[in-house]
Scaffold this active site. Structure first.
Site, PDB file in Angstrom:
ATOM      1  N   GLU B 230       0.904  -1.146   0.000  1.00 32.57           N
ATOM      2  CA  GLU B 230       0.000   0.000   0.000  1.00 32.57           C
ATOM      3  C   GLU B 230       0.937   1.187   0.000  1.00 32.57           C
ATOM      4  O   GLU B 230       1.741   1.347   0.917  1.00 32.57           O
ATOM      5  CB  GLU B 230      -0.881  -0.081   1.246  1.00 32.57           C
ATOM      6  CG  GLU B 230      -2.032   0.892   1.230  1.00 32.57           C
ATOM      7  CD  GLU B 230      -1.770   2.059   2.130  1.00 32.57           C
ATOM      8  OE1 GLU B 230      -1.205   3.054   1.633  1.00 32.57           O
ATOM      9  OE2 GLU B 230      -2.117   1.981   3.315  1.00 32.57           O
ATOM     10  N   CYS B 267      -2.490   7.502   5.341  1.00 37.83           N
ATOM     11  CA  CYS B 267      -2.535   7.150   3.911  1.00 37.83           C
ATOM     12  C   CYS B 267      -3.785   7.728   3.259  1.00 37.83           C
ATOM     13  O   CYS B 267      -3.840   7.936   2.059  1.00 37.83           O
ATOM     14  CB  CYS B 267      -2.581   5.643   3.718  1.00 37.83           C
ATOM     15  SG  CYS B 267      -1.600   4.710   4.861  1.00 37.83           S
TER      16      CYS B 267
END
Lengths: 493, 493
Positions: B230, B267
């Site tokens: 990710e 994120c």
């Protein structure tokens, strides 16, 4: 259909594929299902003609081609049934909880199609793994648009099937470019298709060389994409002593048939037959040899494959330690392959990587192990396989539990006392396996779950019911199985 | 724990990981669940100490770290519950049909763990995405053994959590090397772990540069493996006009909080705020600016991240066309980040790729579009994202249906009138998205389905009931949901 393929035409093909996808993905599942069924119907209407063309182009016998065509229409209908039932989208709902601190939002998840995908036709399955084959059927079922790269070994078959698809497109009123067909024998076409920025995924069945080339193209992209390539497998079979002492004759007949089925041109052809040195294995090999002697040479798919079989076989037979056990007693005519069974000691097998290479055709290598330890070493030396076959009695299963456990780790499908050829098309099938059998062991290219290759999950947070997709609406209008607050149910929420 | 990591020690770590896996995978799900619960308990016992160490190493506030620790133990328990329920293995059974011609064999499928996997700790989540975080928990739940590469920004926290895991290993009597911990700041360690022949998969949360390096290592292997990385996302938010005319003040408060939450070190931080030029968007930005002025600078995770924020912010502010809308009215002290909102015209945004880069910290860029067409162009210019947020009334949803449809294609999670920060840990979460948000959009790293990253399906053909795994036995002793002859049921067969 395109006779002259250039970068310009590839670009317009992919633009059309995306436009079609944007409309096609919005269609309700019943519409997509009707389209798949229409393709099956249109193919069925042309059965006689299609089988004849394919027979001419591939040398496969009419009976086999008729069976393969039935499998192909069956696959299309199976995916139609799957998407009409609808639960494949893995719908999941976690309801809001405003009393929690902090409040929990409403979250809902489902699978959505990836976009426009490329399907490469396979030479050894002109129907079932080609233009309207399993990759195309599963991708269309998911809601993706498809660009088929027809296999140059059967261009007329590919085009005739594509004509059936085009009729189905008209009948079903799906977007005109939902399926497109690109021809040509140049590798550049495949490269351009895989590298095109609008391509979202790739399906391929073929050689290791071909599959890894596609993976490399995908890796070179600015935005990498998944390549599902089914590439190569020698499908080890272990014959345990107790069963050999009891069933040698029937096993010899079963495996002579499996090794030579379709001139050995199956991905699941048993290429390595392992056993422990002794009277039992000797007897089995001798009976297998007798059966192989009787098998008539068969025409291969095309001259390239036949030449490749002859060359790789010659190179194999030239390896130190290899002995021919048996071969067809009739001589092979032009484009025909004669079956060959060879044997090698485990010691030689372990010291020469060449013995582990796939010889695409009716060939299999018996590996004779001194003992269980050596059998384990041989299995440990193997890389990923499509199938791993256990030929054993209950006594064998108990005596060789550690070897059996090892066999389970090698492949996507583990068989007990069955031949690996014959791939059932159903929900429980895994036609896949660790690399290099396929590029992604987490997916299958045969059976209903093949659809999962073409989809990704999305989560919708805090959406009102009226703008949710049907699969996620409170009332569950599609009546699908959903995971609601961690409980599987078809109930409304 | 290892102070000096060499190729030799990596090799012995991986050998141990495989030995542990071979035993651990055989444990019944209840045993694995008890192990996950024991890890949660041991971490909970050390809460005070762990939070204190992490606070010292990461500058994250105690309240946040306490919350993150609760999330971490919650994740472990969630996966324990998942595997005790057991249906995650996707068991599927197609029964034999001897009346068919040819006879249909018995076929049964389920997911099995991949093997020994590597988990890289993340700097921004010292608990929830590190040593005993979501990747470790999901991998252990699946039956994989785990080698954790501790993040060098919080070595003491990582080691303290690993000590809790070691206590749990003893308490639960799972193999000693089921989880191992490797330390070190050199990139060579990561490279050696990913390239080791016994490694089967990799989990990573971090930068684009770090993630793509791991993908490259995996690609260079003789046997490639999946890397679930990710990596980066700017999480576009579109503010539509009708809602801005009604809710500007509350939206300004919501997004000032979201942009600056945890010093912007999430994120899912909203990095791009898109709107259409006009009084509504002007008013909103002005209110947002007033809120941002009030936000005090916050300490970042470590000096490297702080320097990187200052440098990338300075470079961004230097781009032609960018204007500062607002910033914290207090000055940032050492290691602190001051929040900044800037704006740019869509025209400048579209002509300069730099504006689309992630600035990791409390910064967001407002993109002012002349009209709907330009808004569409801006969205079309974006690459894959973790989240895509729609801020809209029903009127907006109707007036801008085409833009909304486009927003759905950009990300793994689509939000309506919520801020993207705050990632709920549940079955319906998708923390993932098209590349480069993650390397594989088909999987999530948060929520129960994160377990699917570590497993592959195998099919068992023609097995007798007594040698089938429990999940596939006729009697369904685990009482899991299975697909039997295409029907979902918990019934025995």
């Amino acid at each position: 259909m395109m006779q002259e393929v250039t970068d310009f035409t590839i670009d317009s093909v992919m633009q059309n594929a995306v436009s079609a996808f944007d409309e096609y993905k919005k269609l309700p599942p019943v519409k997509r299902a009707a389209f798949l069924e229409a393709i099956a119907d249109e193919i069925e209407k042309l059965r006689g003609q299609l089988v004849e063309i394919a027979n001419e182009e591939t040398n496969l016998p009419l009976a086999r081609l008729n069976g393969e065509l039935t499998r192909t229409t069956g696959q299309l209908k199976m995916f139609a049934t799957l998407i009409k039932e609808g639960s494949w989208v893995e719908a999941s709902i976690d309801r809001a909880d405003n009393n929690r601190n902090p409040p929990k939002p409403d979250l809902r998840k489902m699978l959505v199609p990836l976009g426009s995908v490329i399907v490469f036709g396979a030479s050894n399955f002109p129907f079932a793994f080609s233009t309207a084959g399993g990759d195309t059927a599963s991708a269309l079922a998911s809601g993706c648009s498809v660009v088929v790269k027809g296999h140059p070994a059967h261009p007329k078959t590919s085009l005739a099937v594509f004509n059936a698809i085009q009729s189905a497109i008209k009948i079903s009123s799906v977007p005109g470019y939902t399926v497109q067909h690109v021809e040509g024998s140049s590798n550049n076409i495949g490269e351009a298709l895989v590298k095109h920025r609008l391509t979202k995924a790739v399906g391929f069945t073929g050689s290791f060389k071909g599959g890894t080339a596609l993976v490399e193209y995908a890796h070179q992209r600015a935005i990498p994409i998944p390549v599902f390539a089914e590439m190569s497998s020698i499908n080890p079979v272990v014959f345990y002593p107790d069963t050999l002492s009891k069933n040698a004759a029937s096993l010899a007949a079963m495996f002579a048939a499996s090794v030579t089925l379709g001139a050995g041109q199956f991905c699941t052809n048993p290429g390595i037959l392992l056993g422990i040195k002794g009277e039992e294995f000797d007897t089995f090999l001798s009976l297998l040899g007798t059966e192989i002697n009787k098998v008539l040479p068969q025409k291969m798919l095309h001259s390239g494959i036949c030449t490749s079989y002859e060359n790789s076989l010659a190179e194999m037979l030239d390896q130190k330690g290899l002995q021919v056990v048996a071969q067809s007693s009739s001589e092979a005519k032009e484009m025909e392959a004669a079956a060959v069974i060879a044997s090698v000691s485990a010691k030689d097998f372990l010291s020469n990587e060449h013995f582990k290479e796939e010889v695409f055709g009716p060939y299999s290598l018996a590996v004779i192990c001194d003992d269980k330890e050596q059998l384990i070493q041989c299995l440990q030396s193997l890389i990923g396989q499509l199938t791993s076959t256990i030929i054993a009695t209950e006594k064998d299963l108990s005596d060789y539990a550690d070897v059996i456990a090892l066999q389970h780790t090698l492949a996507g499908r583990i068989l007990l006392n069955n031949a690996p050829t014959g791939v059932e098309v159903c929900a429980s099938m895994v036609h896949g396996g660790p690399y290099p059998a396929t590029t992604d062991s987490r997916f299958t290219s045969v059976g209903t779950t093949a659809i999962k290759r073409w989809a990704r999950p999305i989560c919708l947070q805090n959406f009102n019911d009226d703008i949710l997709p049907d699969a996620l609406k409170n009332g569950n209008p599609l009546n699908i199985l959903r995971l609601v607050n961690n409980v599987y149910t078809r109930d409304a929420v």
